[in-house]
Design an enzyme around this catalytic site. Structure first.
Site, PDB file in Angstrom:
ATOM      1  N   TYR A 218       0.846  -1.199   0.000  1.00 23.21           N
ATOM      2  CA  TYR A 218       0.000   0.000   0.000  1.00 23.21           C
ATOM      3  C   TYR A 218       0.875   1.239   0.000  1.00 23.21           C
ATOM      4  O   TYR A 218       1.790   1.374   0.811  1.00 23.21           O
ATOM      5  CB  TYR A 218      -0.920  -0.011   1.222  1.00 23.21           C
ATOM      6  CG  TYR A 218      -1.707   1.267   1.426  1.00 23.21           C
ATOM      7  CD1 TYR A 218      -2.446   1.815   0.394  1.00 23.21           C
ATOM      8  CD2 TYR A 218      -1.703   1.923   2.647  1.00 23.21           C
ATOM      9  CE1 TYR A 218      -3.166   2.991   0.574  1.00 23.21           C
ATOM     10  CE2 TYR A 218      -2.429   3.088   2.840  1.00 23.21           C
ATOM     11  CZ  TYR A 218      -3.151   3.618   1.804  1.00 23.21           C
ATOM     12  OH  TYR A 218      -3.859   4.777   1.970  1.00 23.21           O
ATOM     13  N   CYS A 219       0.617   2.174  -0.950  1.00 21.61           N
ATOM     14  CA  CYS A 219       1.301   3.459  -1.014  1.00 21.61           C
ATOM     15  C   CYS A 219       2.815   3.245  -1.142  1.00 21.61           C
ATOM     16  O   CYS A 219       3.267   2.504  -2.004  1.00 21.61           O
ATOM     17  CB  CYS A 219       0.924   4.299   0.195  1.00 21.61           C
ATOM     18  SG  CYS A 219       1.566   5.994   0.170  1.00 21.61           S
ATOM     19  N   LEU A 220       3.617   3.857  -0.283  1.00 21.90           N
ATOM     20  CA  LEU A 220       5.063   3.666  -0.350  1.00 21.90           C
ATOM     21  C   LEU A 220       5.441   2.214  -0.132  1.00 21.90           C
ATOM     22  O   LEU A 220       6.457   1.750  -0.657  1.00 21.90           O
ATOM     23  CB  LEU A 220       5.759   4.534   0.707  1.00 21.90           C
ATOM     24  CG  LEU A 220       5.543   6.042   0.645  1.00 21.90           C
ATOM     25  CD1 LEU A 220       6.401   6.723   1.689  1.00 21.90           C
ATOM     26  CD2 LEU A 220       5.872   6.579  -0.722  1.00 21.90           C
TER      27      LEU A 220
END
Length: 602
Positions: A333-335
């Site tokens: 998720y995300c980074l």
């Protein structure tokens, strides 16, 4: 005679060269220069919230000079100004004729709710807000489409002027805000007194580094992050949580979730009714998730590769110890998705076949179009930010959150100030708002690596990113990929996430859902109003651009979670008995109950 002169010149002794400085003198001078520059930049960065004045000045100089030598653009702006003045004059005339009301001559943008209350449609406030909106539109014209200005400089100038206009909006001042004036009359001024109390409380919390009011009700392990599980592994950077099964049988392939390290992991395990972790366990999956440590100055030298080794790879080893010889559904998720992509590409290059699928939730691997965050990414800005982080050893949570708030200043800064300090209200926090205030720091070296190698140089997408001193490529990943983008994502714009189609040579299922970076991902099926599009491109399929994709991808109502679970289930084996909690014999005993200890670090 000429040869005699040449011979004489040749035989004359050469003048002695000037003495060269000692190498140690040069080294000391270089160290002194670095120390002075670093101290000056770090001190200035504390005053500017980490923004480089040189980068801002450079952008405005580029815009200003090109505007000054563009008479055609100047004529256009003058003409537009005259037209807008004429429209405003006509609007004022209609108001005078119709008793103070008239059809607006300009409408706010769909996302602008500052003037939605009915009081703004009455004289003289309707004239005030219409005048402001026309000025806002004119400045948008003035800061864009100036020939010769670089794309980033135009974006910086446009962004900066938008911040100035948001700051001087008539909604921000008592004298020009009829909603605040009405509240003063209704309460006899008590709203301003309560607003002062709110301001003092907030200021004291900032000074004492305490979280915002109301977050105490959402401490992890009480109302949020309450899905039962055990911490089965801990190192200097992560705790690994294994969640207890909630079904009699589970899919043989476990899920390993790699969340972003910029925030606490429990965005994916909020309240029980909107916890993605709980939903996955209820669907018969064995779920593991990484909980990142909140770094301190002592962790300043932890780089991006340390996050890969101590994070993704160490967690994968632990999962394999609990479930030996089982392939893993990896989720980022995300980074965390970017980091997982790096790890997966390195594994593919090195022949490590432990992954079954790869799911990337609001994650990017190509950063050329990474949204408005790229406004803060250039050589000047990174050098300035590196000096700030070098002095602290990390990037502070308030410095990070300030940058994100600027991207949506109307919603996250000015509307909040009006509500809390002028109207005297306190917005009740929910679980996601509380989580959003629970940020983590980022070590100096890791954040510098991330910004320079990925954001600035785009090394991962362009084949220059090194793992173990050898380059990696996303195209080496051969497992199926499920990628999720969200329509209103300011952090990882969905068109940027969509570039996974260009980078990979495997089956890619891309899903576009409503919502923003966080709310779009936390999409529990009980919530109404959501919708999504999804389409799979096989490894042998042809590329579709984002606009064509949105036209032909099937549309569905509701949460995207069930669609993802069906995708995972179709690539999983038949359900079997749940695995044990941890693997004590292999060095992975249950250390403590979820949510563990790292998530509680302030």
């Amino acid at each position: 005679m000429q040869p005699v002169r040449a011979s004489a010149a040749a035989s004359a002794p050469l003048p002695a060269p000037p003495p060269s400085p000692e190498p140690s003198d040069d080294a000391e001078l270089h160290q002194l220069r670095d120390a002075l520059d670093h101290t000056a930049h770090a001190g200035l960065a504390h005053l500017t919230a980490g923004l480089s004045p040189a980068a801002i000045i450079d952008a405005f100089m580029d815009w200003g000079v090109h505007l000054a030598i563009s008479p055609g653009k100047q004529v256009e702006l003058a003409t537009k100004a005259a037209r807008k003045w004429s429209r405003l004059t006509q609007f004022a005339s209609r108001c005078a004729i119709n008793g103070g009301t008239a059809e607006p001559c300009i409408q706010p943008l769909p996302q602008d709710h500052r003037f939605a209350e009915k009081e703004w449609s009455h004289w003289p406030y309707n004239l005030i807000q219409q005048s402001f909106l026309l000025q806002q539109q004119w400045w948008d014209n003035a800061t864009t489409d100036v020939d010769g200005v670089t794309r980033q400089h135009q974006a910086v100038v446009e962004f900066a002027m938008r911040q100035v206009l948001d700051m001087v909006s008539p909604s921000n001042f008592i004298a020009t805000n009829p909603v605040v004036q009405r509240r003063i009359l209704q309460t006899g001024g008590q709203n301003l007194l309560q607003g002062l109390r709110n301001f003092v409380d907030d200021w004291e919390r900032i000074i004492r580094s305490k979280p915002p009011a109301g977050t105490e009700s959402f401490r992890p392990g009480r109302r949020v992050a309450v899905t039962p599980g055990e911490v089965i592994y801990r190192n200097a950077l992560i705790e690994l949580i294994q969640y207890s099964p909630t079904t009699d049988k589970v899919r043989p392939e476990p899920l390993l979730i790699v969340p972003a390290w910029i925030m606490k992991y429990y965005i994916l395990d909020l309240s029980p009714e909107n916890s993605l972790v709980r939903y996955l366990t209820d669907q018969g999956f064995t779920v593991f998730i990484i909980s990142w440590k909140n770094p301190t100055a002592e962790d300043r030298d932890l780089g991006l590769d340390a996050y890969r080794k101590l994070g993704v790879m160490a967690a994968l080893d632990a999962v394999n110890a609990v479930l030996p010889h089982r392939k893993v559904h990896a989720v980022g998720y995300c980074l965390g998705g970017t980091l997982l992509s790096i790890a997966a590409a390195a594994m593919a290059r090195d022949g490590d076949r432990r992954l079954e699928t790869l799911s990337l939730l609001a994650a990017q691997a190509d950063f050329r179009e990474a949204g408005e965050l790229t406004l803060f990414i250039n050589e000047s800005q990174l050098h300035f930010l590196e000096d700030l982080m070098r002095s602290q050893g990390y990037l502070d949570t308030r410095q990070m959150s300030g940058a994100f708030q600027l991207l949506r200043s109307n919603d996250l800064i000015w509307s909040r100030l009006i509500r809390h300090y002028l109207l005297g209200e306190r917005t009740p926090l929910n679980d996601m708002m509380s989580w959003n205030a629970d940020a983590t720091r980022m070590p100096y070296r890791m954040h510098a690596d991330y910004l320079r190698q990925l954001f600035l140089n785009n090394d991962l997408a362009e084949g220059r990113f090194l793992v173990d001193e050898r380059p990696i490529a996303i195209r080496d990943i051969r497992v199926p990929i499920f990628a999720v983008g969200t329509e209103r994502d300011h952090v990882a714009p969905w068109r940027s996430a969509f570039k996974i189609h260009l980078l990979s040579d495997t089956d890619v299922t891309f899903l576009l859902t409503t919502g923003g970076h966080n709310a779009g991902i936390v999409a529990d099926p009980s919530r109404t109003g959501g919708r999504f599009q999804v389409l799979t491109r096989s490894a042998a399929g042809h590329y579709l651009d984002p606009d064509t994709w949105t036209k032909i991808a099937p549309r569905f109502e509701g949460s995207w979670w069930p669609e993802w679970v069906r995708w995972l289930a179709s690539r999983s084996g038949e359900p079997t008995a749940p695995p044990p909690m941890g693997a004590p014999a292999q060095g992975y005993p249950a250390l403590c109950e979820a949510p563990g200890t790292y998530v509680l670090q302030g």
